[in-house]
Design an enzyme around this catalytic site. Structure first.
Site, PDB file in Angstrom:
ATOM      1  N   ASP A 146       0.986  -1.135   0.100  1.00 17.45           N
ATOM      2  CA  ASP A 146       0.020   0.100   0.038  1.00 17.45           C
ATOM      3  C   ASP A 146       0.968   1.228  -0.024  1.00 17.45           C
ATOM      4  OD1 ASP A 146      -2.128   1.496   0.639  1.00 17.45           O
ATOM      5  OD2 ASP A 146      -1.605   1.602   2.545  1.00 17.45           O
ATOM      6  N   ASP A 205       0.154   5.188   0.967  1.00 13.76           N
ATOM      7  CA  ASP A 205      -0.258   5.991   2.090  1.00 13.76           C
ATOM      8  C   ASP A 205      -0.232   5.354   3.387  1.00 13.76           C
ATOM      9  OD1 ASP A 205      -0.514   8.301   0.085  1.00 13.76           O
ATOM     10  OD2 ASP A 205      -2.394   8.093  -0.080  1.00 13.76           O
TER      11      ASP A 205
END
Ligand code: B16
Ligand code: MG
Length: 215
Positions: free
Chosen positions: A8, A10
């Site tokens: 992922d 952020d």
């Protein structure tokens, strides 16, 4: 045997949460919504732009049409992109570049799986792009996490079946998406112990033994 790790963006590789918060706060202030706090912003972690807007609008009785909502989300994104102009490798989270380099040395393929439509700009500005083999982001998908689409697209781009991929996530929606994709997961970030992931660590910097997770 894990042959690809899908990160992922952020909250895992980069820290953009404060910029998201500032942009949503600017929009909320303009709408006369003054109770939007960092705590509300925490609920936007890993959540799509439109779903994040709904969290802001919970604080007002005013009803907006879908068309108005799209315009509001665009406005927030303009504010966010203004802030992203200042983004550089200082936003890269501790241990991220070292981990990506180490995994690549071990022959592991590196993917990114983020619902953010700003992923290409963020990867470019932080200098992370050369460390990554394939990117799956908000521009490639129609359904946000917890739907598995973003991770399934990443696996497809890497040329790997789901069971050979490990997802690294900081958000509950992301861990649910990994499970729905049939992938093992490693939770990191402030809520790592509460996300129900296969493996847990406070951050990727804290993982000493990748081999154990890769099987
Ligand atoms: P954008 P991730 C997510 O990224 C963020 O955590 C979330 O706060 C944001 O609303 C979402 O991206 C959409 O981002 O507005 O830039 O398209 O955690 O999936 O990397
Ligand atoms: Mg995240």
């Amino acid at each position: 045997m894990i042959k690809g790790v899908i990160f992922d963006l952020d909250g895992v590789l980069v820290s953009t949460d404060e910029m998201h918060y500032q942009a949503w706060k600017r929009l909320a202030d303009q709408l006369g919504i003054f109770g939007f706090t960092r705590k509300d912003n925490e609920r936007q972690r890993g959540v799509s732009r439109m779903a994040s807007l709904e969290i802001v609008l919970e604080k007002t009785d005013r009803v907006y049409t879908e068309e108005e909502k799209v315009k509001l989300a665009e406005k927030k994104n303009d504010y966010y992109k203004e802030l992203l102009q200042k983004l550089d490798d200082g936003a890269v989270l501790k241990g991220a570049k070292e981990t990506l380099a180490k995994l690549r040395e071990m022959g592991v393929l590196i993917g990114v799986g983020s619902v953010s439509k700003n992923t290409p700009m963020i990867l470019e500005k932080t200098g992370l792009l050369p460390y990554i083999d394939k990117v799956s982001c908000g521009l490639d998908i129609t359904k946000s996490k917890p739907d598995p689409e973003v991770f399934l697209v990443a696996a497809k781009k890497l040329g790997l079946p789901a069971e050979e991929c490990l997802v690294v996530e900081d958000a509950a929606a992301g861990i649910q998406a990994a499970k729905a994709a049939g992938m093992k997961s490693l939770a990191v970030g402030p809520y790592y112990e509460k996300l129900g992931a296969t493996y847990q660590a406070p951050g990727i910097y804290a993982v000493n033994d990748w081999k154990e997770m890769l099987g």
